[in-house]
Write a protein that holds these residues in place. Sequence first.
Motif, mmCIF file in Angstrom:
data_model
loop_
_atom_site.group_PDB
_atom_site.id
_atom_site.type_symbol
_atom_site.label_atom_id
_atom_site.label_comp_id
_atom_site.label_asym_id
_atom_site.label_seq_id
_atom_site.Cartn_x
_atom_site.Cartn_y
_atom_site.Cartn_z
ATOM 1 N N LYS A 1 0.830 -1.211 0.000
ATOM 2 C CA LYS A 1 0.000 0.000 0.000
ATOM 3 C C LYS A 1 0.865 1.261 0.000
ATOM 4 O O LYS A 1 0.543 2.253 -0.650
ATOM 5 N N THR B 1 1.056 4.333 -3.030
ATOM 6 C CA THR B 1 0.494 5.626 -2.639
ATOM 7 C C THR B 1 1.132 6.751 -3.450
ATOM 8 O O THR B 1 2.358 6.832 -3.532
ATOM 9 N N ALA C 1 -3.073 10.303 3.245
ATOM 10 C CA ALA C 1 -3.497 9.139 2.465
ATOM 11 C C ALA C 1 -2.971 7.845 3.084
ATOM 12 O O ALA C 1 -3.695 6.840 3.158
ATOM 13 N N GLU D 1 -5.224 4.614 4.498
ATOM 14 C CA GLU D 1 -5.240 3.370 3.716
ATOM 15 C C GLU D 1 -4.470 2.218 4.350
ATOM 16 O O GLU D 1 -4.721 1.053 4.014
#
Length: 716
Positions: free
Chosen positions: A453, A457, A497, A501
């Motif tokens: 992840k 990003t 972000a 996430e």
Amino acid sequence: MSSSAATVKPSKPIQHRPGALGRLGLWAVRHTKAVLIGWLIVVIGLGAFAPKVTSALSGAGWQADGSDSVKVRQLAEQHFAGNASSALQIVVSADRPVTDAPVAQVIDRAERLAAADPRVSGVLAPQPGATISPDGRTAVLLAGAKASPDDMVRAADDLKGPLAALSGDGIQVHATGASVLWSDFNTANHDAMMKSEFMSWPVTLGILVLAFGSLVAAGLPLLLTMAGLAASAGSLVLISHLFPVSVWAMNFAMMFALALGIDYALFLVVRFRAARAGRERDTARAVAETMDTAGKAVLLSGATVLVSLSAVMLVPSPAFRSMAGGIMLAVLFVLGATLTLLPALLGRLGHRIDALALPWARRGEHESARFAAWGERLWRQPLRHGALALVALLALAAPVIGLRTAMPSITVLPGDASARAGYTAVQQAFGAGAPGTLQILTPAGQAAEAAAKVAGTPGIAGVLPAQPAADGTGWAMIQAVPTVDPSDPALSGTVHALRAELPHGSLVGGAAVENLDLQHLLTEKTPLVIGVVLGLGFVLLLVALRAPLIAALGTAASLLSTGAAFGTARLVFQDGHGAGLLGFHPQGFLDGWAPVFFFAMIFAIAMDYTVFLLASAKEQYERTGDPHRAMVGALARSGRVVFAAAAVMVAVFFTFALSGPLPPKEMGIVLGVAVLLDAALIRLVLLPVMLRLAGHAAWHTPAWLRRVLPEITFSH
């Protein structure tokens, strides 16, 4: 007296018996030797610790307590061999590959030098593909943090010089990282602050001599200030053994002790000379009258300053709390000296207060004819002058709408500072975002998912493989390099972000994220601090004056000078107007700690003048019941004092604008402009106009409020 005022009786008959502060003044006069010996013991006893203040106070503490980034740093210190934001980074750059023997020898010496420091947990050698640049000519060693962030700043103080000494023959060695940044900044800031202090003293003395017309009278404020400074500096050293105190606490304490000490002494000495002028009154009675009038205003002013600064304690950040505490401590010592030491000295000096006087000092005038004439002019034409002052303040305040704030960038350091040189070398070798590498801690079982992840990003340039905690505690660390410089506003979106996430339980940190979290905290707490400062300031004015209308107007007026000062700050420091004259490069924003901290300081100073002026007006109104005589008499008696005190403060603050680093320049310009505008346009124009327009209503107290509030009078 006007016909409307002729039927109004003074709210309280003139008192002839000394009040509580008058009795304190009489006691100080009658026990001068005991007071002098007591203060001598305090100053010598605490002052003996003062020389240690620079080394004893800490340089860190700029963090948001309880934030995710602080948790990451603490966990990294415990479980990842000190690979935390407070670790030291040693950058070795050369004109040849770092694997060449001469460069490898320098790297080895740097590693051994850092490892020998007991505050370093260990040194991680450069790793290909991670801390050796793609061109092979720059290597970074990581000296892990084994001590607190404050002690790591001290470790940086000790190591950056010896490490830089390893440079030579085409090889450059620089220590960098957050701890070195604060070490360099504290050094530059301390040197600049000391330079400013030394520059301000001669100017201050000159203004005081002009204001008092007597070398002896002018020396008293400086004597009080030195006593307060020595005592507060020694106290800060002792307190630092209990909990960390930011070195900035001493810088601000020095500035405030000088400014307020002079303000308070000005007010008391001028009133003492007035109490003696042309009257058959002994010195002790003159001291008692001075303390019951001017002394009461000084006490209320000091309480207002303390209350305003105490609101900063609502910000859960060690640096902010210790800075506010340091200033409050200095104010307490200066206030104590003003209310005990100064009366004793006045009683001992008596008529000799005018010794070594300039020619005009022997006139014995205690009211200014010029300020009385100015008051009469305001009384005749209140709307014209009030409107001009209001328009000027609103025009200066208008740019505040576009004000942007952020934490200071690396550019606040001198170009040759170790941290900045190392920062630049890392950026050139590894990319713009390398100095702001993010540290993500996640449960080890989720490390693969979290790493994927992070890599996906937007705003992430590269990700290092997850490293499990060496002690098997179940944590894994992922280090990610952003695409942008740590001071770029886009980094905030990337961090937001990631936090949204990443798998549950993951924490995002790193030095750059600690700055972002602190900025978020300050933005969140600023409205609360402003509201508390305004509310408590109003309550104190209400208690002191027993007049809700003028207490509300006086409190609200302080917002105008604050807004105008920050509007000016936006034009200068965000937009860069006058940057060449002041010698700095604009960052495109105002430092994030300025609004909350400077607001409290500006409000404290503004209320200082408000109390002086309104206390004098209230005294006149108690004597006569005439709002005309109250307003004009307040300007006649206090205008010159407010003007002289403001001149001293402006001189002190503007000398900081000449200092090297950017934050002292911001402080000097913002505070200097605020004091200048507050004294010139609000206290000497707008507030008297408000008294004129409000008339008797300014001093009206509802019956129910009279029963609630304590009875405080200023007439004597």
